[in-house]
Design a protein around this motif. Structure first.
Motif, short mmCIF file in Angstrom:
data_model
loop_
_atom_site.label_atom_id
_atom_site.label_comp_id
_atom_site.label_asym_id
_atom_site.label_seq_id
_atom_site.Cartn_x
_atom_site.Cartn_y
_atom_site.Cartn_z
N UNK A 17 3.10 3.20 3.30
CA UNK A 17 2.73 4.62 3.31
C UNK A 17 2.74 5.17 1.89
N UNK A 18 3.78 4.83 1.14
CA UNK A 18 3.87 5.31 -0.24
C UNK A 18 2.75 4.74 -1.10
N UNK A 36 -6.70 8.46 6.57
CA UNK A 36 -6.45 9.87 6.85
C UNK A 36 -7.53 10.56 7.68
N UNK A 37 -8.80 10.12 7.59
CA UNK A 37 -9.88 10.93 8.15
C UNK A 37 -10.83 10.19 9.09
N UNK A 39 -17.68 10.64 -0.42
CA UNK A 39 -16.65 9.95 -1.22
C UNK A 39 -15.41 9.68 -0.37
N UNK A 40 -15.12 10.61 0.55
CA UNK A 40 -13.91 10.47 1.36
C UNK A 40 -14.01 9.30 2.33
N UNK A 41 -15.21 8.98 2.79
CA UNK A 41 -15.36 7.79 3.65
C UNK A 41 -14.98 6.54 2.85
N UNK A 42 -15.42 6.49 1.58
CA UNK A 42 -15.03 5.37 0.72
C UNK A 42 -13.53 5.32 0.50
N UNK A 43 -12.93 6.48 0.33
CA UNK A 43 -11.48 6.53 0.13
C UNK A 43 -10.75 6.03 1.39
N UNK A 44 -11.28 6.37 2.56
CA UNK A 44 -10.66 5.90 3.80
C UNK A 44 -10.78 4.38 3.95
N UNK A 67 -10.72 2.44 1.37
CA UNK A 67 -9.69 1.97 0.43
C UNK A 67 -8.31 2.02 1.08
N UNK A 68 -8.03 3.11 1.80
CA UNK A 68 -6.74 3.22 2.50
C UNK A 68 -6.59 2.10 3.53
N UNK A 69 -7.71 1.76 4.19
CA UNK A 69 -7.70 0.72 5.21
C UNK A 69 -7.37 -0.63 4.61
N UNK A 70 -8.12 -1.02 3.56
CA UNK A 70 -7.88 -2.34 2.97
C UNK A 70 -6.53 -2.39 2.28
#
Ligand SMILES: [Zn+2]
Length: 414
Positions: free
Chosen positions: A52-53, A331-332, A390-395, A397-400
């Protein structure tokens, strides 16, 4: 919670903490199933989960800035000075994150074009990769006309033609503490074409990989296993950079060099996760061929494996690992898993190790049917995209990041 209120009528004026005491057994009963489930899978509570961190260290503005940095080299077409300058820039960024870099060198000598346009797909209604297209389809292709780029400065930047010859690509490595001899490869391709800025294809995937390298290379992060962050070149010409890596390094896997040193120049490959076109999921073309200007609320991260590969079972398992990490850490936007991975740098790996690709859409039936109108076009510019894109790309990144941190046993030093 509604039933608790019904058991004990809520009277704000008479509130005191002691009035909650009789509710404690009820609250415990309500949360007990969750705590049992957590114990069964040996997961720490969310507050203690180091992943999470780590995921929290990803940041939309940083991700956007890295994509913007890549677009200063125009479309980064392979075999040009702008492509070589982009490799140098990527390497400098990775080093600044504390991620030690190396380069793969190979030669790209393309065969002369085949008269008649090359190999067809045969007598089939299926899309490349094996999926079955549905609904409205619009034509796709690669723009080769400089005059289609209205921005003169960008047109000039993209003007130098490609020439055959030596090529380089860069990777950096986070070495594992207890299993330095085993690694996951996290990849994206840094070359593009089409006379735009290749902001989405594949600035978005390259920036994702670089952002993960930044987070994992922080001095307070430890992983049990090794992670390699690879920015392939020559993807657009037929996955030549990733193929060169496989050819040169497959046989080196797991060998300690020098013997007794606990150093493994090429750890054993546990899986390969490729990222390509991470931002644009505006849905199917409309009947008139246009596309919604807004990211669709149902946008998702598409994780694909290839059901017709030798490592299909392991690849599918890896795909579901990312799917679970998305549910836990993104997150989204949700993730979806499909069996038709194709046309991507994980292809040269897929008969050797579990290999998947992560994208904005399914490559065969969706991107292949015109769902991304910027694909290989002069409109693939940084300014084309909104924060929702951009936020879809960030999500992704969070996934991987969530999946790889879990798979490699990432922890934070106290
Ligand atoms: Zn691409």
């Amino acid at each position: 919670m509604r039933s608790l209120v019904a058991l004990k009528p809520w009277r704000p004026a008479a509130f005191s903490p002691s009035r909650l005491l009789p509710l404690i057994p009820l609250l415990l009963a309500a949360f007990l199933p969750f705590s049992l489930a957590a114990q069964a899978t040996a997961q720490p509570p969310a507050s203690a989960d180091p992943v999470v961190a780590l995921v929290g260290r990803l940041d939309l503005e940083k991700y956007k800035a890295t994509i913007k940095g890549l677009t200063q080299f125009g479309d980064r077409r392979q075999g040009t000075d702008r492509n070589r300058a982009a490799v140098d820039w990527i390497e400098a960024q990775l080093k600044s994150y504390g991620c030690p870099t190396e380069r793969i060198k190979y030669v790209y000598d393309p065969p002369p074009p085949t008269p008649g346009g090359g190999r067809g797909r045969g007598n089939t209604d299926l899309a490349v990769g094996g999926g079955r297209p549905r609904g409205i389809r619009t034509p796709t292709g690669v723009n080769n006309d400089p005059m289609e780029q209205p921005n003169e400065k960008l047109r000039q930047l993209n003007m130098q033609p490609t020439t055959p010859g030596p090529r380089e690509e860069v990777y950096c490595t986070k070495v594992g503490t207890t299993r330095p001899d085993e690694m996951y490869i996290v990849g994206g391709h840094m070359d593009g074409h089409g006379w735009g800025e290749a902001a989405n294809d594949d600035g978005s995937g390259t920036a994702l990989v670089m952002e993960l390298a930044r987070v994992f290379s922080s001095p307070d992060v430890q992983t049990e296993r090794t992670i390699r962050f690879a920015l392939w070149n020559n993807e657009e010409t037929g996955l030549n950079g990733a193929r060169a890596y496989v050819e040169q390094r497959q046989a080196l896997q797991g060998k300690e060099d020098p013997p007794g040193s606990r150093r493994y120049p090429e750890p054993k490959w546990l899986g390969m996760i490729q990222h390509d076109m991470m931002m644009f999921d505006h849905g199917m073309p409309r009947a008139d061929g246009t596309i919604s200007p807004e990211q669709r609320p149902e946008a998702d991260v598409n994780i694909e494996f290839q059901s017709n590969s030798k490592m299909a079972a392991g690849s599918q398992a890896l795909a579901w690992t990312l799917h679970a990490a998305n549910a836990k850490y993104a997150t989204d936007y949700p993730a979806a898993v499909g069996p038709h991975m194709t046309n991507t740098d994980s292809t040269p790996f897929m008969d050797i190790v579990p290999a998947i690709s992560v994208r904005e859409n399914e490559r065969g039936v969706q991107i292949g049917s015109g769902w991304d109108p910027q694909w290989h076009q002069p409109t693939d510019l940084y300014t084309t995209y909104s924060d929702k894109d951009f936020r879809l790309g960030l999500n992704a990144a969070q996934t991987t990041l969530g999946a790889v941190a879990t798979l490699t046993g990432a922890t934070l030093k106290k």
